[in-house]
Design an enzyme around this catalytic site. Structure first.
Site, short mmCIF file in Angstrom:
data_model
loop_
_atom_site.label_atom_id
_atom_site.label_comp_id
_atom_site.label_asym_id
_atom_site.label_seq_id
_atom_site.Cartn_x
_atom_site.Cartn_y
_atom_site.Cartn_z
N CYS A 11 0.84 -1.20 0.00
CA CYS A 11 0.00 0.00 0.00
C CYS A 11 0.88 1.26 0.00
CB CYS A 11 -0.92 0.00 1.22
SG CYS A 11 -0.05 0.18 2.79
N CYS A 14 3.19 1.56 3.00
CA CYS A 14 4.37 0.69 2.93
C CYS A 14 5.45 1.34 2.07
CB CYS A 14 4.00 -0.67 2.34
SG CYS A 14 2.80 -1.59 3.31
#
Length: 95
Positions: A11, A14
């Site tokens: 995502c 991250c």
């Protein structure tokens, strides 16, 4: 060489944590190997309940938040290496 793992499914958080970790390592002058861990079975082994996670040398540093580069630089896991490196460099200069 430090081994840094970013735990997450890919995502935006991250990716931001990885970017911040790379910036912190560069600012401290550390030689690091980065690895993205996206397999949920591998992530669970670190015992985190929320992603993203930051692991340095197989020790969980944080989970569930995106640390800034400044916060990562202050981490004991990275600081211990940087301070030892700088101490050794200072000893070499003073000789």
């Amino acid at each position: 060489m430090k081994k840094i793992k970013i735990l997450g499914t890919g995502c935006a958080k991250c990716h931001k944590l990885e970017e911040n970790a790379k910036a912190a390592a560069a600012a401290l002058g550390l030689d690091c190997e980065f690895e993205k861990v996206s397999n949920i079975n591998d992530i669970v082994k670190f015992g985190i309940l929320a992603m993203p996670g930051l692991v340095v040398d197989d020790k969980l540093v944080s989970s569930g938040k995106v640390l800034s580069a400044e916060d990562i630089k202050k981490s004991d896991r990275l600081n211990s290496v940087a301070s030892r490196f700088l101490s050794l460099a200072w000893v070499q200069i003073c000789r």
